[in-house]
Enzyme design. Structure first.
Site, PDB file in Angstrom:
ATOM      1  N   LYS A 159       0.812  -1.220   0.000  1.00 18.33           N
ATOM      2  CA  LYS A 159       0.000   0.000   0.000  1.00 18.33           C
ATOM      3  C   LYS A 159       0.844   1.269   0.000  1.00 18.33           C
ATOM      4  CE  LYS A 159       0.504  -0.738   4.666  1.00 18.33           C
ATOM      5  NZ  LYS A 159       0.927  -1.994   5.319  1.00 18.33           N
ATOM      6  N   GLY A 166      -6.490  -5.790   4.475  1.00 17.93           N
ATOM      7  CA  GLY A 166      -6.088  -7.184   4.575  1.00 17.93           C
ATOM      8  C   GLY A 166      -7.026  -8.166   3.913  1.00 17.93           C
ATOM      9  N   LYS A 208      -3.787   4.148   2.604  1.00 15.15           N
ATOM     10  CA  LYS A 208      -4.894   3.269   2.221  1.00 15.15           C
ATOM     11  C   LYS A 208      -6.109   4.065   1.756  1.00 15.15           C
ATOM     12  CE  LYS A 208      -3.394  -0.379   5.386  1.00 15.15           C
ATOM     13  NZ  LYS A 208      -3.633  -1.016   6.716  1.00 15.15           N
TER      14      LYS A 208
END
Length: 422
Positions: A106, A135, A206
């Protein structure tokens, strides 16, 4: 049945999880994909490092990354090294060698994701990265497939398990920040240097990727207004609890017209909200959209098997494209010209905490709630403008230390006025 050979870069927690699941789920993977995957080569930094699992007999372990990248039989590269510069070099080389690439990186994606995706498209290979956000939650595929026809208006996420574990421990176990962080490190939930997690940097990276899928706009995480959890006080946590809230590190992106408003930082969440009930290392992403309304996706945000499972879902997708001679399609084709703005400047409600006094500081605000003890006073403001917040902080801060936190779900974007740049 078609055989596809893959190469793996890195054999740490995530890489090891990929190896394990490839072997444990081999029968189902073959049945559902009609592909027999062979892990031909794995590149590692240390050949003799002890490992708690065994590689398939046919797999070649090497410390020469070029042996993996230049192997003409390997069609898919899985990158799990976790670095930035070396991973970028490896991914670019793999793409130029006409190999599809799967990554969970990421940090690299937040910086160079769109460029790498464009390069992969030009070379007619896949570039997939489901595991890079949350995840084991398949949130990117949900956004790019299941919600592709919906108009998303807001994405709010608890997308850093380390920070969520620390905050949960501070509230449920009444631990100090330092003690909660130490526990997280001892359990393997936090790195020895946890800066990216506790400062909100990881969550910002993210959010950049989520924004690209939800709104068609990749954000520059270095330009986001980011606050971490390392400066939270026990007074803030206690006050929030007294008022019926929980403090979470939230990453938020909200669209209004042609602007995209974002924030990353600790935020009060009403205890009745589903996000408030996500504890420990779990992740959660709440989506508001026109057709679906509200939906929440929860699950493990890290760990060997959850992350590896997302990687294997990408592996199945890449294999399908190879079988159908359809490689090179972008993981996310949505693009929109939106102007980034900060939610922090929007009118909203705040928790104000003043240290060193136990009485209400001013009566000019219609305080919604208040609490105090011998060394602090806290109050909830109504929805106020950012200008009024600053004036309030300046007035109080002349005599006392003061802190503030926003309250989730109280933002009034309709009231925002453009600020002219000098």
């Amino acid at each position: 049945m078609r055989t596809i050979k893959i190469g793996l870069l890195g054999l740490g927690t995530v890489g090891g999880g990929v190896v394990k699941l490839l072997q444990e789920h081999a029968a189902k993977i073959e049945q559902t994909t009609n592909v027999h995957f062979i892990l031909k080569r794995v590149a590692v930094a240390h050949l003799n490092k002890p490992r708690k699992f065994s590689l398939p007999e046919e797999t070649i372990l090497t410390d020469q990354i070029d042996e993996v990248l230049n192997d003409p039989e390997i069609q898919i590269i899985v990158e799990t090294m976790g670095t930035i510069n070396r991973a970028r070099q490896a991914i670019v080389q793999a793409i130029y060698n006409h190999k599809s690439v799967i990554t969970a990186n990421k940090d690299l994606l937040a910086i160079d994701g769109p460029k790498l995706a464009q390069l992969a498209k030009s070379r007619h290979v896949d570039f997939l990265y489901e595991a890079s956000v949350a995840g084991g939650i398949p949130i990117l595929r949900v956004l790019s497939s299941s919600l592709v026809t919906d108009q998303i208006t807001r994405v709010s996420g608890i997308i850093n398990g380390t920070a969520n574990y620390i905050l949960s421990a501070m509230v449920s176990d009444n631990l100090s920040y330092d003690k909660a962080l130490m526990n997280a490190q001892q359990k393997g939930y936090a790195e020895a240097n946890p800066v990216n997690d506790v400062k909100g940097i990881d969550a910002a990276n993210k959010l950049s990727i989520l924004s690209q899928f939800a709104f068609g706009k990749a954000l520059d995480p270095t330009n986001l207004n980011v606050r971490g959890i390392d400066q939270l006080t026990s007074a803030q946590l206690a006050s929030a609890k007294q008022f019926g809230y929980t403090i979470k590190l939230l990453a938020i992106a909200k669209r209004l017209s042609n602007r995209l408003y974002t924030s990353v930082g600790p935020t009060l969440v009403d205890n009745n909200d589903q996000l408030a009930q996500v504890n420990g290392v779990q992740n959660a992403i709440a989506i508001e959209s026109n057709a679906l309304g509200s939906s929440v996706y929860t699950g493990p945000g890290a760990g060997a098997k959850p992350t590896a499972n997302s990687i294997l879902s990408d592996l199945a997708a890449a294999a399908n494209d190879i079988l159908n001679y359809d490689c090179g399609n972008a993981f996310n084709n949505y693009h929109s010209e939106l102007t980034p703005s900060t939610l922090n400047n929007a009118p909203q409600s705040y928790l104000i905490t003043i240290y060193g006094r136990s009485t209400r500081p001013v009566d000019s605000i219609d305080w919604q709630n208040e609490t105090s003890n011998h060394n602090y006073w806290s109050g909830l403001t109504p929805v106020i403008s950012h200008k009024k917040l600053n004036l309030l902080l300046e007035t109080i801060g002349n005599d006392f230390a003061v802190s503030y936190l926003p309250v989730y779900g109280t933002v009034k974007l309709q009231a925002i006025k453009e600020v002219k740049q000098n």
